[in-house]
Design a protein around this motif. Sequence first.
Motif, PDB file in Angstrom:
ATOM      1  N   GLY A  44       0.795  -1.223   0.000  1.00  0.00           N
ATOM      2  CA  GLY A  44       0.000   0.000   0.000  1.00  0.00           C
ATOM      3  C   GLY A  44       0.826   1.270   0.000  1.00  0.00           C
ATOM      4  O   GLY A  44       0.269   2.373  -0.035  1.00  0.00           O
ATOM      5  N   GLN A  45       2.162   1.130   0.045  1.00  0.00           N
ATOM      6  CA  GLN A  45       3.032   2.310   0.107  1.00  0.00           C
ATOM      7  C   GLN A  45       3.971   2.431  -1.105  1.00  0.00           C
ATOM      8  O   GLN A  45       4.983   3.123  -1.037  1.00  0.00           O
ATOM      9  CB  GLN A  45       3.877   2.270   1.388  1.00  0.00           C
ATOM     10  N   VAL A  51       6.359   4.599   6.054  1.00  0.00           N
ATOM     11  CA  VAL A  51       5.824   5.394   7.163  1.00  0.00           C
ATOM     12  C   VAL A  51       6.502   5.087   8.491  1.00  0.00           C
ATOM     13  O   VAL A  51       6.488   5.918   9.401  1.00  0.00           O
ATOM     14  CB  VAL A  51       4.292   5.203   7.293  1.00  0.00           C
ATOM     15  N   ASN A  52       7.085   3.893   8.634  1.00  0.00           N
ATOM     16  CA  ASN A  52       7.745   3.542   9.894  1.00  0.00           C
ATOM     17  C   ASN A  52       9.231   3.891   9.894  1.00  0.00           C
ATOM     18  O   ASN A  52       9.958   3.509  10.796  1.00  0.00           O
ATOM     19  CB  ASN A  52       7.546   2.056  10.201  1.00  0.00           C
ATOM     20  N   TRP A  53       9.679   4.607   8.875  1.00  0.00           N
ATOM     21  CA  TRP A  53      11.060   5.079   8.789  1.00  0.00           C
ATOM     22  C   TRP A  53      11.085   6.589   8.955  1.00  0.00           C
ATOM     23  O   TRP A  53      10.043   7.256   8.894  1.00  0.00           O
ATOM     24  CB  TRP A  53      11.681   4.689   7.448  1.00  0.00           C
ATOM     25  N   GLU A  54      12.276   7.140   9.146  1.00  0.00           N
ATOM     26  CA  GLU A  54      12.431   8.585   9.200  1.00  0.00           C
ATOM     27  C   GLU A  54      13.701   8.993   8.464  1.00  0.00           C
ATOM     28  O   GLU A  54      14.631   8.198   8.313  1.00  0.00           O
ATOM     29  CB  GLU A  54      12.472   9.097  10.636  1.00  0.00           C
ATOM     30  N   ARG A  63      15.921  15.410  12.046  1.00  0.00           N
ATOM     31  CA  ARG A  63      14.842  14.751  11.330  1.00  0.00           C
ATOM     32  C   ARG A  63      14.259  15.692  10.289  1.00  0.00           C
ATOM     33  O   ARG A  63      14.057  16.883  10.540  1.00  0.00           O
ATOM     34  CB  ARG A  63      13.753  14.306  12.292  1.00  0.00           C
ATOM     35  N   THR A  64      14.020  15.188   9.086  1.00  0.00           N
ATOM     36  CA  THR A  64      13.476  15.994   8.009  1.00  0.00           C
ATOM     37  C   THR A  64      12.228  15.349   7.427  1.00  0.00           C
ATOM     38  O   THR A  64      12.130  14.124   7.352  1.00  0.00           O
ATOM     39  CB  THR A  64      14.519  16.196   6.897  1.00  0.00           C
ATOM     40  N   ARG A  65      11.289  16.195   7.039  1.00  0.00           N
ATOM     41  CA  ARG A  65      10.080  15.736   6.360  1.00  0.00           C
ATOM     42  C   ARG A  65       9.966  16.350   4.967  1.00  0.00           C
ATOM     43  O   ARG A  65       8.943  16.218   4.311  1.00  0.00           O
ATOM     44  CB  ARG A  65       8.843  16.103   7.190  1.00  0.00           C
ATOM     45  N   LYS A  66      11.036  17.012   4.515  1.00  0.00           N
ATOM     46  CA  LYS A  66      11.005  17.631   3.198  1.00  0.00           C
ATOM     47  C   LYS A  66      10.912  16.557   2.116  1.00  0.00           C
ATOM     48  O   LYS A  66      11.660  15.577   2.144  1.00  0.00           O
ATOM     49  CB  LYS A  66      12.258  18.465   2.982  1.00  0.00           C
ATOM     50  N   ARG A  96      15.301   3.371  10.830  1.00  0.00           N
ATOM     51  CA  ARG A  96      14.224   3.075  11.765  1.00  0.00           C
ATOM     52  C   ARG A  96      14.835   2.598  13.076  1.00  0.00           C
ATOM     53  O   ARG A  96      15.953   2.059  13.098  1.00  0.00           O
ATOM     54  CB  ARG A  96      13.277   2.015  11.209  1.00  0.00           C
ATOM     55  N   PRO A  97      14.132   2.784  14.204  1.00  0.00           N
ATOM     56  CA  PRO A  97      14.660   2.338  15.491  1.00  0.00           C
ATOM     57  C   PRO A  97      14.855   0.834  15.526  1.00  0.00           C
ATOM     58  O   PRO A  97      14.151   0.074  14.857  1.00  0.00           O
ATOM     59  CB  PRO A  97      13.571   2.778  16.481  1.00  0.00           C
ATOM     60  N   ALA A  98      15.832   0.386  16.316  1.00  0.00           N
ATOM     61  CA  ALA A  98      16.108  -1.052  16.437  1.00  0.00           C
ATOM     62  C   ALA A  98      16.850  -1.297  17.739  1.00  0.00           C
ATOM     63  O   ALA A  98      18.052  -1.057  17.820  1.00  0.00           O
ATOM     64  CB  ALA A  98      16.939  -1.543  15.260  1.00  0.00           C
TER      65      ALA A  98
END
Length: 255
Positions: A44-45, A51-54, A63-66, A96-98
């Motif tokens: 679906g992505q 979506v679970n990554w940054e 952190r960036t959302r650009k 992603r966190p781990a």
Amino acid sequence: MRRFQKIIIGILIGSTAYAADPPARFHTPSRDSVLILERFEYPGQIGQFPVNWEGRSGWRQKRTRKKEDLYYTIQAENGDHFLRAETVGRATNAGRPAKVNLRVWKKLRWRWRVHSLPAGGNENHKETNDSAAAVRLVFKGRYIPKTLKYVWSATLPAGTETESPLSDNTKVIVLQSGSRNAGKWIWEEVNAYEDYRRLFGSDPRLVGAVAVLTDSDNTKTFVKADYDDISFLMEPPQSSDRDPDAEAVNQDRGK
């Protein structure tokens, strides 16, 4: 009922859409000895940043959302989903966190594929510090995190171990070099625990995040690479660790 059926079908697709297996020479651990971190099975992505990554960019790694920074997208091929990076002149760490203890899960396994390398990229110099592909383990530190960075380099020979020109807290290990294997999925398996101990001279803290990096902010050239099937593995038992009494029982059963 129809909604329930759709959910079940989605689960089955996600659990069976595995397009490749590791080479036969790789150890095949039991299911409870594998910690699957990411397979990117998100139908679906497709075309989107997971979506679970940054994404993190800049020298402070904020952190960036650009949209222009998040050039990593889910793609599909022959029923398999993977993460693709494609950019010119940008550098964003995607991760992603781990929370992983390398004393238990010593080995790291993944596969990657490079399509286009940064022309003249060389991880030894600030001016050319671009990698076609990199998988990074980030360890929590008291003040500054430490990083193991496994790279597919444009120019440095495979087997090179060096230090980032930007930070002595980042150790770099070259696994692949140049374009000889470009366009092919290549499996990698490393003993991250031993690599950390050898390069940092101590036992690692918990892995805080797993990240990937395909960048060309220095060379300003086109780069493109894919990532998939990131897992941590327990080491197989050594022959010297086996219980001789248990071995004798197994031999008797075989008679």
